[in-house]
Design an enzyme around this catalytic site. Structure first.
Site, PDB file in Angstrom:
ATOM      1  N   ALA A  10       1.477   3.670  -0.990  1.00  0.00           N
ATOM      2  CA  ALA A  10       0.624   2.605  -1.550  1.00  0.00           C
ATOM      3  C   ALA A  10       1.417   1.307  -1.632  1.00  0.00           C
ATOM      4  O   ALA A  10       1.480   0.648  -2.667  1.00  0.00           O
ATOM      5  CB  ALA A  10       0.121   3.016  -2.925  1.00  0.00           C
ATOM      6  N   GLY A  11       2.038   0.944  -0.494  1.00  0.00           N
ATOM      7  CA  GLY A  11       2.779  -0.314  -0.422  1.00  0.00           C
ATOM      8  C   GLY A  11       1.909  -1.392   0.190  1.00  0.00           C
ATOM      9  O   GLY A  11       0.681  -1.406  -0.015  1.00  0.00           O
ATOM     10  N   SER A  12       2.523  -2.282   0.972  1.00  0.00           N
ATOM     11  CA  SER A  12       1.791  -3.434   1.502  1.00  0.00           C
ATOM     12  C   SER A  12       0.672  -3.011   2.454  1.00  0.00           C
ATOM     13  O   SER A  12      -0.505  -3.293   2.214  1.00  0.00           O
ATOM     14  CB  SER A  12       2.756  -4.360   2.244  1.00  0.00           C
ATOM     15  N   ARG A  37       5.213   7.264 -10.984  1.00  0.00           N
ATOM     16  CA  ARG A  37       4.490   6.243 -10.204  1.00  0.00           C
ATOM     17  C   ARG A  37       2.979   6.421 -10.386  1.00  0.00           C
ATOM     18  O   ARG A  37       2.229   5.454 -10.437  1.00  0.00           O
ATOM     19  CB  ARG A  37       4.847   6.337  -8.718  1.00  0.00           C
ATOM     20  N   ARG A 133       3.540  -7.293  -1.019  1.00  0.00           N
ATOM     21  CA  ARG A 133       3.225  -7.030  -2.427  1.00  0.00           C
ATOM     22  C   ARG A 133       3.789  -8.161  -3.266  1.00  0.00           C
ATOM     23  O   ARG A 133       4.988  -8.431  -3.172  1.00  0.00           O
ATOM     24  CB  ARG A 133       3.869  -5.717  -2.870  1.00  0.00           C
ATOM     25  N   LYS A 184       6.559  -3.861  21.171  1.00  0.00           N
ATOM     26  CA  LYS A 184       6.795  -4.449  19.846  1.00  0.00           C
ATOM     27  C   LYS A 184       8.252  -4.211  19.409  1.00  0.00           C
ATOM     28  O   LYS A 184       8.881  -5.088  18.824  1.00  0.00           O
ATOM     29  CB  LYS A 184       5.810  -3.846  18.828  1.00  0.00           C
TER      30      LYS A 184
HETATM   31  P1  NAP Z   1       6.158  -0.927   1.684  1.00  0.00           P
HETATM   32  O1  NAP Z   1       5.423  -2.085   1.127  1.00  0.00           O
HETATM   33  O2  NAP Z   1       7.591  -0.731   1.322  1.00  0.00           O
HETATM   34  O3  NAP Z   1       5.349   0.384   1.267  1.00  0.00           O
HETATM   35  C1  NAP Z   1       5.814   1.670   1.500  1.00  0.00           C
HETATM   36  C2  NAP Z   1       5.272   2.543   0.386  1.00  0.00           C
HETATM   37  O4  NAP Z   1       5.564   3.912   0.679  1.00  0.00           O
HETATM   38  C3  NAP Z   1       5.869   2.263  -0.996  1.00  0.00           C
HETATM   39  O5  NAP Z   1       4.805   1.990  -1.870  1.00  0.00           O
HETATM   40  C4  NAP Z   1       6.547   3.572  -1.375  1.00  0.00           C
HETATM   41  O6  NAP Z   1       6.409   3.936  -2.718  1.00  0.00           O
HETATM   42  C5  NAP Z   1       5.746   4.562  -0.561  1.00  0.00           C
HETATM   43  N1  NAP Z   1       6.394   5.854  -0.375  1.00  0.00           N
HETATM   44  C6  NAP Z   1       7.565   6.143   0.229  1.00  0.00           C
HETATM   45  N2  NAP Z   1       7.799   7.466   0.210  1.00  0.00           N
HETATM   46  C7  NAP Z   1       6.744   8.034  -0.431  1.00  0.00           C
HETATM   47  C8  NAP Z   1       6.403   9.375  -0.772  1.00  0.00           C
HETATM   48  N3  NAP Z   1       7.186  10.413  -0.459  1.00  0.00           N
HETATM   49  N4  NAP Z   1       5.230   9.591  -1.425  1.00  0.00           N
HETATM   50  C9  NAP Z   1       4.428   8.556  -1.768  1.00  0.00           C
HETATM   51  N5  NAP Z   1       4.691   7.274  -1.473  1.00  0.00           N
HETATM   52  C10 NAP Z   1       5.844   7.010  -0.797  1.00  0.00           C
HETATM   53  O7  NAP Z   1       6.086  -0.898   3.264  1.00  0.00           O
HETATM   54  P2  NAP Z   1       5.083  -1.695   4.235  1.00  0.00           P
HETATM   55  O8  NAP Z   1       5.518  -3.101   4.362  1.00  0.00           O
HETATM   56  O9  NAP Z   1       3.670  -1.399   3.860  1.00  0.00           O
HETATM   57  O10 NAP Z   1       5.430  -0.991   5.616  1.00  0.00           O
HETATM   58  C11 NAP Z   1       4.967   0.300   5.979  1.00  0.00           C
HETATM   59  C12 NAP Z   1       5.171   0.454   7.497  1.00  0.00           C
HETATM   60  O11 NAP Z   1       4.272  -0.458   8.146  1.00  0.00           O
HETATM   61  C13 NAP Z   1       6.578   0.056   7.968  1.00  0.00           C
HETATM   62  O12 NAP Z   1       6.994   0.874   9.028  1.00  0.00           O
HETATM   63  C14 NAP Z   1       6.404  -1.384   8.439  1.00  0.00           C
HETATM   64  O13 NAP Z   1       7.351  -1.772   9.415  1.00  0.00           O
HETATM   65  C15 NAP Z   1       4.996  -1.314   9.029  1.00  0.00           C
HETATM   66  N6  NAP Z   1       4.314  -2.623   9.069  1.00  0.00           N
HETATM   67  C16 NAP Z   1       4.202  -3.379   7.944  1.00  0.00           C
HETATM   68  C17 NAP Z   1       3.529  -4.602   8.006  1.00  0.00           C
HETATM   69  C18 NAP Z   1       3.384  -5.479   6.773  1.00  0.00           C
HETATM   70  O14 NAP Z   1       2.875  -6.594   6.914  1.00  0.00           O
HETATM   71  N7  NAP Z   1       3.788  -5.068   5.608  1.00  0.00           N
HETATM   72  C19 NAP Z   1       2.979  -5.022   9.212  1.00  0.00           C
HETATM   73  C20 NAP Z   1       3.092  -4.210  10.341  1.00  0.00           C
HETATM   74  C21 NAP Z   1       3.768  -3.003  10.256  1.00  0.00           C
HETATM   75  P3  NAP Z   1       7.094   3.172  -3.954  1.00  0.00           P
HETATM   76  O15 NAP Z   1       6.229   1.976  -4.185  1.00  0.00           O
HETATM   77  O16 NAP Z   1       6.992   4.188  -5.026  1.00  0.00           O
HETATM   78  O17 NAP Z   1       8.489   2.833  -3.501  1.00  0.00           O
END
Ligand code: NAP
Length: 305
Positions: A10-12, A37, A133, A184
């Site tokens: 539940a991240g970005s 959490r 976030r 990419k």
């Molecule tokens: P993020 O904001 O760090 O979110 C990741 C989430 O995963 C965090 O909330 C984390 O929980 C959760 N998590 C990790 N292990 C877990 C588990 N075992 N059980 C439950 N939750 C767990 O990451 P993000 O930016 O969304 O990126 C995710 C992927 O998408 C990455 O590979 C990134 O490169 C790709 N991506 C992101 C974007 C973007 O704009 N953000 C765009 C394109 C691609 P906690 O909050 O508890 O730490």
């Protein structure tokens, strides 16, 4: 009755998907890391999506991996290094016909997940959407984009793509998802590590054109060698175009380092170097870039894997 979208991470990006699916009236459940959490999420009352400056709360139900409900559709929205352990925790809940959608950037994590759940269909995604976030359980939709989905093993599109359309998630199915992911990854390798090492925005790389061009030549060689010639086409031109179009932006790796967060290096530059070694391909500038980046991360006390 629609299949529930279970979302782990539940991240970005996970929150961006969850809130749009929930807004379309589709059943969504968030799987939180642990009971602490989960409690924090319950206290917040749901996820907030900020779009065009307007905040909207979506009271999506949450649970932990200990919940017993079977999972038929799982969106994996963790960072690349967390994807396989997160899926491993949920493997016992997956139904025989379950499908996984993997949102991770880079390459390597998808194979690790597939090896963990060999009977389960794994669909990979490559997204140009952007979200961040600004606090826990609150995500800002920062950049509209597009998501490519595909399954190299089974080219037939799943029926639930209609639900993405209903949720207003721009997407397309492609039989060439690996080419998209490699392209990419190559763009990322040519830009992101240099922005960290030169401590600059993407546009700052206009001062380092030779270095960028040398990396592009080596990356194109790698893509050709590993059976991805389409991903190598006009790579340098696209890298230069991206540098220009995103000149004012800080790359995702730059932001991770700036915020003292672990980077996804092993699934980006690290993966490229590993595949080059496997093919006994000598790419000295790419290898040197990896060594410089690892040394830099260590100096900052950040994980280098
Ligand atoms: P993020 O904001 O760090 O979110 C990741 C989430 O995963 C965090 O909330 C984390 O929980 C959760 N998590 C990790 N292990 C877990 C588990 N075992 N059980 C439950 N939750 C767990 O990451 P993000 O930016 O969304 O990126 C995710 C992927 O998408 C990455 O590979 C990134 O490169 C790709 N991506 C992101 C974007 C973007 O704009 N953000 C765009 C394109 C691609 P906690 O909050 O508890 O730490």
């Amino acid at each position: 009755m629609s299949t529930t979208w279970h979302i782990v991470g539940a991240g970005s990006l996970g929150s961006l998907w969850a809130s749009r699916l929930a807004r379309a009236g589709l059943p969504v459940r968030l799987i939180l890391r642990d009971t602490a959490r989960h409690a924090a999420y319950q206290a917040a009352g749901g996820l907030t999506l900020v779009e065009h400056g307007e905040a909207q709360l979506y009271p999506i139900p949450g649970e932990t991996s200990d919940s017993e409900e079977p999972i038929r559709r799982l969106l994996v929205a963790c960072k690349a290094y967390d994807a396989e352990p997160a899926v491993a925790q949920l493997a016992h809940r997956l139904t025989a016909d379950a499908e996984l959608i993997l949102l991770q950037n880079g390459l390597g994590s998808q194979d690790a997940v597939a090896a963990r759940v060999p009977q389960t269909r794994c669909i990979s995604a490559s997204s140009t959407e952007g979200a961040f976030r600004d606090s826990d359980w609150r995500v800002v939709f920062a950049g509209h984009g597009y998501t490519w989905l595909g399954d190299a093993a089974h080219p037939v599109a799943p029926i639930w793509l209609d639900e993405l359309s209903a949720a207003g998630i721009p997407h397309a199915w492609t039989p060439d998802i690996l080419t998209r992911l490699w392209r990419k990854l190559a763009l990322n390798c040519a830009i992101n590590p240099l922005t960290v090492l030169h401590d600059c925005r993407n546009g700052g790389l206009q001062q380092h054109q030779c270095e960028v061009a040398t990396l592009c030549a080596e990356l194109a060689e790698l893509l050709e060698r590993c059976g991805q010639p389409a991903a190598a086409e006009d790579l340098q031109q696209e890298v230069e175009r991206v540098i220009q179009a995103t000149a004012a932006n800080f790359s995702s790796m730059y932001q991770d380092v700036h915020h003292q967060r672990r980077t996804e290096i092993s699934y980006l530059l690290g993966h490229a170097c590993k595949v080059a070694a496997r093919h006994q391909l000598n790419l000295p500038h790419l290898a040197q870039l990896e060594q410089r980046l690892i040394a830099h991360l260590r100096t900052l006390g950040l994980p280098s894997d």
